[in-house]
Enzyme design. Structure first.
Site, PDB file in Angstrom:
ATOM      1  N   GLY A 124      12.750  62.693  24.135  1.00 35.11           N
ATOM      2  CA  GLY A 124      11.604  61.829  24.064  1.00 35.11           C
ATOM      3  C   GLY A 124      11.100  61.382  25.437  1.00 35.11           C
ATOM      4  N   LEU A 125       9.848  61.856  25.920  1.00 31.32           N
ATOM      5  CA  LEU A 125       9.120  61.657  26.939  1.00 31.32           C
ATOM      6  C   LEU A 125       7.707  61.029  26.493  1.00 31.32           C
ATOM      7  CD1 LEU A 125       8.531  61.655  30.182  1.00 31.32           C
ATOM      8  CD2 LEU A 125       7.893  63.950  29.587  1.00 31.32           C
ATOM      9  N   THR A 126       7.167  61.875  25.673  1.00 33.24           N
ATOM     10  CA  THR A 126       5.771  61.617  25.250  1.00 33.24           C
ATOM     11  C   THR A 126       5.767  60.078  24.316  1.00 33.24           C
ATOM     12  OG1 THR A 126       5.169  63.727  25.305  1.00 33.24           O
ATOM     13  CG2 THR A 126       3.516  62.334  24.142  1.00 33.24           C
ATOM     14  N   GLY A 131       0.934  60.743  27.414  1.00 32.35           N
ATOM     15  CA  GLY A 131       1.532  62.046  27.353  1.00 32.35           C
ATOM     16  C   GLY A 131       1.696  62.666  28.713  1.00 32.35           C
ATOM     17  N   ILE A 157       8.045  64.123  18.845  1.00 29.88           N
ATOM     18  CA  ILE A 157       9.551  64.629  19.434  1.00 29.88           C
ATOM     19  C   ILE A 157      10.042  65.542  18.500  1.00 29.88           C
ATOM     20  CG2 ILE A 157      11.564  63.851  20.376  1.00 29.88           C
ATOM     21  CD1 ILE A 157       8.938  62.447  21.739  1.00 29.88           C
ATOM     22  N   THR A 158      10.137  66.870  19.148  1.00 29.85           N
ATOM     23  CA  THR A 158      10.773  67.962  18.530  1.00 29.85           C
ATOM     24  C   THR A 158      12.247  67.797  18.166  1.00 29.85           C
ATOM     25  OG1 THR A 158       9.179  69.470  19.513  1.00 29.85           O
ATOM     26  CG2 THR A 158      11.000  70.556  18.495  1.00 29.85           C
ATOM     27  N   GLU A 366       4.600  70.588  26.508  1.00 32.63           N
ATOM     28  CA  GLU A 366       5.120  70.641  27.795  1.00 32.63           C
ATOM     29  C   GLU A 366       4.306  70.789  29.074  1.00 32.63           C
ATOM     30  OE1 GLU A 366       8.947  72.474  28.105  1.00 32.63           O
ATOM     31  OE2 GLU A 366       9.277  72.655  25.840  1.00 32.63           O
ATOM     32  N   SER A 369      -2.804  72.607  29.601  1.00 34.42           N
ATOM     33  CA  SER A 369      -3.403  73.787  30.733  1.00 34.42           C
ATOM     34  C   SER A 369      -4.090  72.964  31.846  1.00 34.42           C
ATOM     35  CB  SER A 369      -4.609  74.584  29.741  1.00 34.42           C
ATOM     36  OG  SER A 369      -3.806  75.164  29.151  1.00 34.42           O
TER      37      SER A 369
HETATM   38  C1  LIG Z   1       4.196  69.845  17.821  1.00 36.16           C
HETATM   39  C2  LIG Z   1       4.383  68.917  19.125  1.00 36.16           C
HETATM   40  C3  LIG Z   1       5.708  68.782  19.783  1.00 36.16           C
HETATM   41  C4  LIG Z   1       5.971  68.251  20.871  1.00 36.16           C
HETATM   42  N1  LIG Z   1       7.281  67.978  21.257  1.00 36.16           N
HETATM   43  C5  LIG Z   1       7.531  67.082  22.306  1.00 36.16           C
HETATM   44  C6  LIG Z   1       9.064  66.789  22.623  1.00 36.16           C
HETATM   45  O1  LIG Z   1       9.895  67.296  22.021  1.00 36.16           O
HETATM   46  N2  LIG Z   1       8.974  65.863  23.537  1.00 36.16           N
HETATM   47  C7  LIG Z   1       8.119  65.152  23.988  1.00 36.16           C
HETATM   48  O2  LIG Z   1       8.399  64.393  25.134  1.00 36.16           O
HETATM   49  N3  LIG Z   1       6.813  65.440  23.822  1.00 36.16           N
HETATM   50  C8  LIG Z   1       6.587  66.226  23.048  1.00 36.16           C
HETATM   51  N4  LIG Z   1       5.218  66.615  22.649  1.00 36.16           N
HETATM   52  C9  LIG Z   1       4.024  65.999  23.395  1.00 36.16           C
HETATM   53  C10 LIG Z   1       3.199  67.035  24.279  1.00 36.16           C
HETATM   54  O3  LIG Z   1       4.222  67.406  25.317  1.00 36.16           O
HETATM   55  C11 LIG Z   1       1.954  66.273  24.647  1.00 36.16           C
HETATM   56  O4  LIG Z   1       1.262  66.092  23.370  1.00 36.16           O
HETATM   57  C12 LIG Z   1       1.374  66.869  25.836  1.00 36.16           C
HETATM   58  O5  LIG Z   1       2.006  66.559  26.971  1.00 36.16           O
HETATM   59  C13 LIG Z   1      -0.211  66.185  26.222  1.00 36.16           C
HETATM   60  O6  LIG Z   1      -0.078  64.756  26.073  1.00 36.16           O
HETATM   61  P1  LIG Z   1      -0.849  63.683  25.127  1.00 36.16           P
HETATM   62  O7  LIG Z   1      -0.891  64.494  23.912  1.00 36.16           O
HETATM   63  O8  LIG Z   1      -0.540  62.470  25.173  1.00 36.16           O
HETATM   64  O9  LIG Z   1      -2.581  64.221  25.671  1.00 36.16           O
HETATM   65  P2  LIG Z   1      -3.105  63.274  26.852  1.00 36.16           P
HETATM   66  O10 LIG Z   1      -2.185  63.047  28.046  1.00 36.16           O
HETATM   67  O11 LIG Z   1      -3.647  62.020  26.366  1.00 36.16           O
HETATM   68  O12 LIG Z   1      -4.256  64.251  27.335  1.00 36.16           O
HETATM   69  C14 LIG Z   1      -5.567  64.405  26.548  1.00 36.16           C
HETATM   70  C15 LIG Z   1      -6.497  65.227  27.272  1.00 36.16           C
HETATM   71  O13 LIG Z   1      -6.782  64.869  28.570  1.00 36.16           O
HETATM   72  C16 LIG Z   1      -6.616  65.846  29.511  1.00 36.16           C
HETATM   73  N5  LIG Z   1      -5.982  65.045  30.527  1.00 36.16           N
HETATM   74  C17 LIG Z   1      -5.131  64.129  30.964  1.00 36.16           C
HETATM   75  N6  LIG Z   1      -5.165  63.712  32.173  1.00 36.16           N
HETATM   76  C18 LIG Z   1      -6.008  64.524  32.836  1.00 36.16           C
HETATM   77  C19 LIG Z   1      -6.398  64.677  34.227  1.00 36.16           C
HETATM   78  N7  LIG Z   1      -5.810  63.905  35.112  1.00 36.16           N
HETATM   79  N8  LIG Z   1      -7.534  65.825  34.621  1.00 36.16           N
HETATM   80  C20 LIG Z   1      -8.066  66.431  33.563  1.00 36.16           C
HETATM   81  N9  LIG Z   1      -7.504  66.423  32.190  1.00 36.16           N
HETATM   82  C21 LIG Z   1      -6.532  65.436  31.944  1.00 36.16           C
HETATM   83  C22 LIG Z   1      -5.183  66.622  28.865  1.00 36.16           C
HETATM   84  O14 LIG Z   1      -5.000  68.152  29.851  1.00 36.16           O
HETATM   85  C23 LIG Z   1      -5.680  66.837  27.548  1.00 36.16           C
HETATM   86  O15 LIG Z   1      -6.681  67.920  27.538  1.00 36.16           O
HETATM   87  C24 LIG Z   1       4.861  67.564  21.372  1.00 36.16           C
HETATM   88  C25 LIG Z   1       3.511  67.796  21.070  1.00 36.16           C
HETATM   89  C26 LIG Z   1       3.417  68.269  19.641  1.00 36.16           C
HETATM   90  C27 LIG Z   1       2.009  68.244  19.384  1.00 36.16           C
END
Ligand SMILES: Cc1cc2nc3c(=O)[nH]c(=O)nc-3n(C[C@H](O)[C@H](O)[C@H](O)COP(=O)(O)OP(=O)(O)OC[C@H]3O[C@@H](n4cnc5c(N)ncnc54)[C@H](O)[C@@H]3O)c2cc1C
Length: 382
Positions: A124-126, A131, A157-158, A366, A369
């Site tokens: 659990g990081l997000t 995120g 969290i997966t 993870e 892009s």
């Molecule tokens: C099905 C699923 C399973 C997952 N499993 C896990 C898990 O097991 N554990 C866990 O911890 N997380 C998990 N995640 C979370 C996942 O890793 C995050 O959703 C991901 O890292 C993006 O974070 P966010 O959704 O908060 O998007 P945000 O960080 O809010 O980003 C939103 C948008 O803004 C862009 N953005 C943000 N900052 C910048 C910047 N500085 N410059 C340009 N663009 C930027 C991003 O690229 C994205 O397009 C999971 C997500 C899903 C959907």
């Protein structure tokens, strides 16, 4: 570098390929449709030793390496990504932090069940509010006597809420560093700990046969000994875990991209239009040739990153390149495979519909892009 597989690696790839075709393929569409977790498939994957692949035998593993895990992930994702992400998250995010940073006691407590696939763990990081920017972590853990008291929540969290989930590791703010930044640490929270609540599963676009939940911690108390590694090392720990995890996600994306090629070749030979198979048209042949080109080059990118990691060379940039490229071409191939299938490609009963729905998350999970580009640019000194 020699990217030809050894006999042992080729045999592993072959056995997982057979398993995916014979055991996963016949049952997965129904799980996907009903959003149910494929416990029986996961049990059999455990019996095959897949959850122990990159771990040493001393801790109950198979004595393989991370590359072996990637080969298995690619072959599973060639048929289905829900099963593949369950394995990826269980190994790379669930067991690996304990294996890399845990005390011998923590390893003895958790690894035997995690490495046999009998139990799963989440990472659990997000959080709901952050995120990509992990420095924005709000979850807090305060030491009270010999217990951590955790308050906060985690999102997406997966593997955190299955019937066989044993625990999650969570990152939490445990203080302030001398430079004023947040001190982040990682703590193990066993399933069922009072104050630890798992919300019902999300309604997802794809990966619907995998397990994903929001978690809340409300004055949740765990022993001080549940701290994973040193206090304040949370940031460094998850960076390492995510760097490795990117190679695994790249392998999974290559599998999906290759699955799109497999299904497209089959369909292009079967489907007739204007009196001949659609595959007789060069427009279709070229589309499939381009899909194969993309899967092949993305595979080389993850082989390169995995090889560098295994010989102890820096691999951060190569892992980000592999993840960025493989997830991009997976989305491309899923779109093109759907196009080749015409209207049937829009029907859930066809595997390409699942590939399409499963591809988008690969550009997000993870590290998005954009985050991969940030890592590459930073590594280039920008
Ligand atoms: C099905 C699923 C399973 C997952 N499993 C896990 C898990 O097991 N554990 C866990 O911890 N997380 C998990 N995640 C979370 C996942 O890793 C995050 O959703 C991901 O890292 C993006 O974070 P966010 O959704 O908060 O998007 P945000 O960080 O809010 O980003 C939103 C948008 O803004 C862009 N953005 C943000 N900052 C910048 C910047 N500085 N410059 C340009 N663009 C930027 C991003 O690229 C994205 O397009 C999971 C997500 C899903 C959907």
């Amino acid at each position: 570098m020699d990217f030809r597989l050894t006999d042992e690696q080729a045999a592993l790839r072959e056995s997982v390929r057979d398993f995916a075709r014979e055991v996963v393929a016949p049952v997965i569409a129904e799980h996907y449709e009903r959003h149910t977790f494929p416990y029986e498939v996961i049990r059999q994957m455990g019996k095959m030793g897949l959850f122990g692949l990159p771990f040493d035998e001393e801790h109950g593993g198979m004595g393989g390496d991370y590359f072996a895990l990637c080969l298995a992930l690619e072959e599973l994702a060639r048929v289905d990504s829900s099963v593949a992400i369950t394995l990826e998250a269980a190994v790379s995010l669930g067991a690996m932090p304990i294996y890399r940073f845990g005390t011998e006691e923590q390893k003895a407590t958790w690894l035997p069940r995690l490495l046999s696939g009998e139990a799963l763990a989440g990472f659990g990081l997000t959080e709901p509010g952050t995120g990509s920017d992990a420095g924005g972590t709000q979850t807090r853990a305060v030491l009270d006597g010999d217990e951590w008291v955790i308050n906060g929540s985690k999102a997406f969290i997966t593997n955190s809420g299955t019937d066989i989930t044993a625990m999650v590791t969570v990152t939490a703010v445990t203080g302030t560093n001398p430079d004023g930044s947040k001190e982040l640490s990682t703590i193990i929270v066993p399933t069922g700990t009072p104050g630890f609540t798992v919300a019902p599963g999300y309604s997802k676009v794809g990966w619907t046969a995998s397990d994903t939940h929001e978690l809340t911690f409300d004055d949740c108390r765990v022993p001080a000994a549940n701290l994973l590694g040193a206090r304040g090392r949370g940031f460094a720990q998850f960076l390492r875990i995510l760097d490795e995890g990117r190679i695994a996600i790249a392998a999974l994306a290559v599998g999906l991209a290759q699955g799109c090629v497999d299904e497209s070749i089959k369909y292009a030979k079967e489907r007739h239009a204007f009196g001949r198979p659609i595959g007789d048209n060069q427009a279709i042949q070229f589309k499939i040739a381009d899909m194969e080109l993309k899967a092949h080059t993305a595979r080389l990118a993850y082989y390169d990153a995995a090889t560098r990691m295994l010989v102890g060379e820096p691999f951060k940039r190569q892992a980000a390149i592999a993840k960025l490229h493989a997830s991009t071409i997976a989305v491309d191939n899923a779109r093109d495979a759907t196009q080749i299938h015409g209207g049937y490609g829009f029907m859930n009963e066809y595997p390409v519909a699942r590939f399409w729905r499963d591809s988008k998350i690969l550009e997000i999970g993870e590290g998005t892009s954009e985050v991969q580009r940030m890592i590459i640019a930073r590594d280039l000194g920008l």
